[in-house]
Design an enzyme around this catalytic site. Structure first.
Site, PDB file in Angstrom:
ATOM      1  N   PHE A 124      34.519  42.243  25.586  1.00 27.30           N
ATOM      2  CA  PHE A 124      35.472  41.436  26.335  1.00 27.30           C
ATOM      3  C   PHE A 124      36.374  40.689  25.351  1.00 27.30           C
ATOM      4  O   PHE A 124      35.890  40.159  24.347  1.00 27.30           O
ATOM      5  CB  PHE A 124      34.735  40.446  27.240  1.00 27.30           C
ATOM      6  CG  PHE A 124      35.640  39.822  28.262  1.00 27.30           C
ATOM      7  CD1 PHE A 124      35.983  40.519  29.405  1.00 27.30           C
ATOM      8  CD2 PHE A 124      36.178  38.570  28.054  1.00 27.30           C
ATOM      9  CE1 PHE A 124      36.843  39.960  30.335  1.00 27.30           C
ATOM     10  CE2 PHE A 124      37.042  38.003  28.980  1.00 27.30           C
ATOM     11  CZ  PHE A 124      37.375  38.697  30.131  1.00 27.30           C
ATOM     12  N   ASP A 189      25.826  37.868  24.736  1.00 27.44           N
ATOM     13  CA  ASP A 189      26.683  37.424  25.823  1.00 27.44           C
ATOM     14  C   ASP A 189      26.132  38.067  27.092  1.00 27.44           C
ATOM     15  O   ASP A 189      26.119  39.298  27.213  1.00 27.44           O
ATOM     16  CB  ASP A 189      28.124  37.875  25.559  1.00 27.44           C
ATOM     17  CG  ASP A 189      29.094  37.502  26.669  1.00 27.44           C
ATOM     18  OD1 ASP A 189      28.646  37.272  27.806  1.00 27.44           O
ATOM     19  OD2 ASP A 189      30.312  37.483  26.410  1.00 27.44           O
ATOM     20  N   TYR A 212      30.283  31.782  36.915  1.00 28.47           N
ATOM     21  CA  TYR A 212      31.153  32.006  38.072  1.00 28.47           C
ATOM     22  C   TYR A 212      31.147  33.442  38.573  1.00 28.47           C
ATOM     23  O   TYR A 212      31.789  33.751  39.575  1.00 28.47           O
ATOM     24  CB  TYR A 212      32.593  31.586  37.756  1.00 28.47           C
ATOM     25  CG  TYR A 212      33.188  32.197  36.501  1.00 28.47           C
ATOM     26  CD1 TYR A 212      33.676  33.489  36.491  1.00 28.47           C
ATOM     27  CD2 TYR A 212      33.254  31.462  35.322  1.00 28.47           C
ATOM     28  CE1 TYR A 212      34.223  34.044  35.345  1.00 28.47           C
ATOM     29  CE2 TYR A 212      33.795  31.995  34.172  1.00 28.47           C
ATOM     30  CZ  TYR A 212      34.281  33.295  34.190  1.00 28.47           C
ATOM     31  OH  TYR A 212      34.803  33.837  33.038  1.00 28.47           O
ATOM     32  N   LYS A 213      30.424  34.328  37.900  1.00 26.40           N
ATOM     33  CA  LYS A 213      30.348  35.714  38.360  1.00 26.40           C
ATOM     34  C   LYS A 213      29.195  35.844  39.352  1.00 26.40           C
ATOM     35  O   LYS A 213      29.240  35.289  40.442  1.00 26.40           O
ATOM     36  CB  LYS A 213      30.211  36.658  37.165  1.00 26.40           C
ATOM     37  CG  LYS A 213      31.379  36.602  36.173  1.00 26.40           C
ATOM     38  CD  LYS A 213      31.216  37.627  35.080  1.00 26.40           C
ATOM     39  CE  LYS A 213      32.207  37.413  33.941  1.00 26.40           C
ATOM     40  NZ  LYS A 213      33.611  37.572  34.359  1.00 26.40           N
ATOM     41  N   ARG A 356      37.058  48.905  38.736  1.00 29.06           N
ATOM     42  CA  ARG A 356      35.717  48.330  38.636  1.00 29.06           C
ATOM     43  C   ARG A 356      35.237  47.857  40.008  1.00 29.06           C
ATOM     44  O   ARG A 356      35.996  47.247  40.769  1.00 29.06           O
ATOM     45  CB  ARG A 356      35.693  47.132  37.691  1.00 29.06           C
ATOM     46  CG  ARG A 356      36.102  47.410  36.271  1.00 29.06           C
ATOM     47  CD  ARG A 356      35.719  46.250  35.359  1.00 29.06           C
ATOM     48  NE  ARG A 356      36.005  44.954  35.962  1.00 29.06           N
ATOM     49  CZ  ARG A 356      35.536  43.794  35.498  1.00 29.06           C
ATOM     50  NH1 ARG A 356      34.745  43.769  34.437  1.00 29.06           N
ATOM     51  NH2 ARG A 356      35.845  42.649  36.099  1.00 29.06           N
TER      52      ARG A 356
END
Length: 397
Positions: A124, A189, A212-213, A356
């Protein structure tokens, strides 16, 4: 699989009761849990209480009476079991970018004789940008791609457990052992795995993640940092903020770090954002993570089966080798995703060509997967994505 069979699976789903604990707009199949989780029903009341009862009535006294000051540690302890950690090992606050910076910088200072940082250049962007920034700031560091397969001279290795593009999953225990056997420090991560599966970073040196995911802490919810207890007395927070001081309210002229995980707190807790996370963790206190992982693998496998060869699969076909997302490649992926969203199936797009789909097991069911796949196949078969309006790029994809 026929839709009736999917409905039967939903009826037998041991996690089905959790779906009613989320706010889900009618007519939408929300497959973006890997980007922003859905809203838990308890969040609005928890934030209201923070604003009206705590801030509104207690004013500055809420730092003591409502526990605001201790939030980085109390929320860290609540979150710790979700990543295989124990009390006093996780601190909550800041953003993912900042905690990555803290973790990697601390690791570098623990290995001053080594001048190599290993990372996945396809990781990322914020992970790789932070690594490049640290290397540039301190000078004399080589940033080596994971593909080189060498850890023997590395100071630190930073990797994501689940690849944000394809959902491919690393073997955390095996990689951690290999890295540490080579004398390097391991930073994981877990942004794309925590809340979607059982995570265990207890053997790692550091770990970071967002909330927040899949954890559904809300937009802007704070990130977290795990520090292995063996480093608590020696790891240095390169961002020595007031709240990481051993005695902040002594107002000493010089910085003296706290002896424990508190040394990695930087500044004032984001109280309103933490209220949303606190509400979400009320859910996760009751969630059996083994069932979450089992359903995640079943949902993603079903989606792959139903979509078939209509698109090029970018994710691993073996369920155990991927996280809770499925990605496909198509040169017109952006337009296809826009057409899907217009028809109630929400996924997202990552340049240059990835569609995705993130499956949050607490609120996505088997019938949702069936209907999402059917809609995708219709968009492809009828080429509905060719509508000119889908060629206009939005700021957030």
């Amino acid at each position: 699989m026929h839709r009736d069979r999917c409905l039967a699976l939903d009826a037998d789903d041991p996690l089905r009761a959790f779906r009613s604990e989320f706010v889900l707009p009618e007519g939408i199949i929300y497959l973006v849990g890997n980007s922003l989780g859905a809203l838990p029903r308890g969040t609005a009341e928890r934030v209201r209480r923070t604003v009206e009862d705590e801030w509104g009535r207690q004013l500055v006294g809420a730092w003591n009476h409502a526990g605001w000051y201790e939030q980085p540690l109390t929320l860290g302890d609540r979150l710790a079991p979700l990543i295989g950690a124990g009390p006093g090992q996780v601190v909550v606050g800041n953003t993912t970018s900042i905690v990555i910076y803290q973790a990697v910088a601390a690791a570098l200072r623990l290995r001053p004789e080594r001048r190599v940082i290993v990372s996945d250049v396809r990781n990322f962007p914020t992970d790789h940008y932070m690594v490049e920034g640290l290397a540039g700031l301190h000078g004399g560091y080589e940033v080596r791609d994971l593909a080189a397969g060498r850890f023997d001279d590395a100071a630190v290795v930073l990797l994501s457990e689940v690849d944000y593009r394809t959902g491919a999953r690393h073997d955390v225990p095996a990689v951690t052992a290999e890295v540490q056997a080579a004398g390097a420090l391991m930073v994981w991560d877990v942004c794309h795995s925590v809340g979607a599966m059982e995570v265990d970073v207890s053997a790692a040196d550091f770990a970071v993640g967002c909330t927040y995911k899949y954890l559904c802490g809300g937009p802007g919810a704070p990130a977290f940092l795990y520090v292995n207890p063996r480093h608590h007395a020696s790891a240095e927070n390169v961002l020595p903020g007031w709240h990481g001081h051993a005695a902040p309210f002594a107002f000493e002229a010089g910085y003296r770090p706290a002896a424990d995980i508190r040394r990695f707190v930087v500044s004032t807790p984001h109280v309103l954002s933490m209220a949303g996370l606190d509400a979400a963790l009320d859910l996760w206190d009751r969630v059996p993570l083994d069932l979450v992982r089992a359903k995640s693998m079943a949902l993603t496998s079903l989606f792959i089966e139903l979509v078939g060869d209509a698109l090029e699969l970018a994710s691993p076909r073996e369920a155990a080798a991927r996280g809770s997302q499925v990605s496909y490649r198509h040169p017109e992926g952006y337009r296809i995703m826009r057409a899907l969203i217009d028809r109630g199936v929400h996924g997202d797009f990552r340049a240059p060509d990835l569609l995705r789909f993130g499956f949050a097991p607490l609120y996505i069911g088997y019938a949702d997967v069936h209907d999402a796949a059917a809609t995708l196949l219709e968009v492809l078969e009828k080429e509905l994505w060719r509508d000119e309006k889908y060629s206009q790029r939005l700021a957030v994809t």
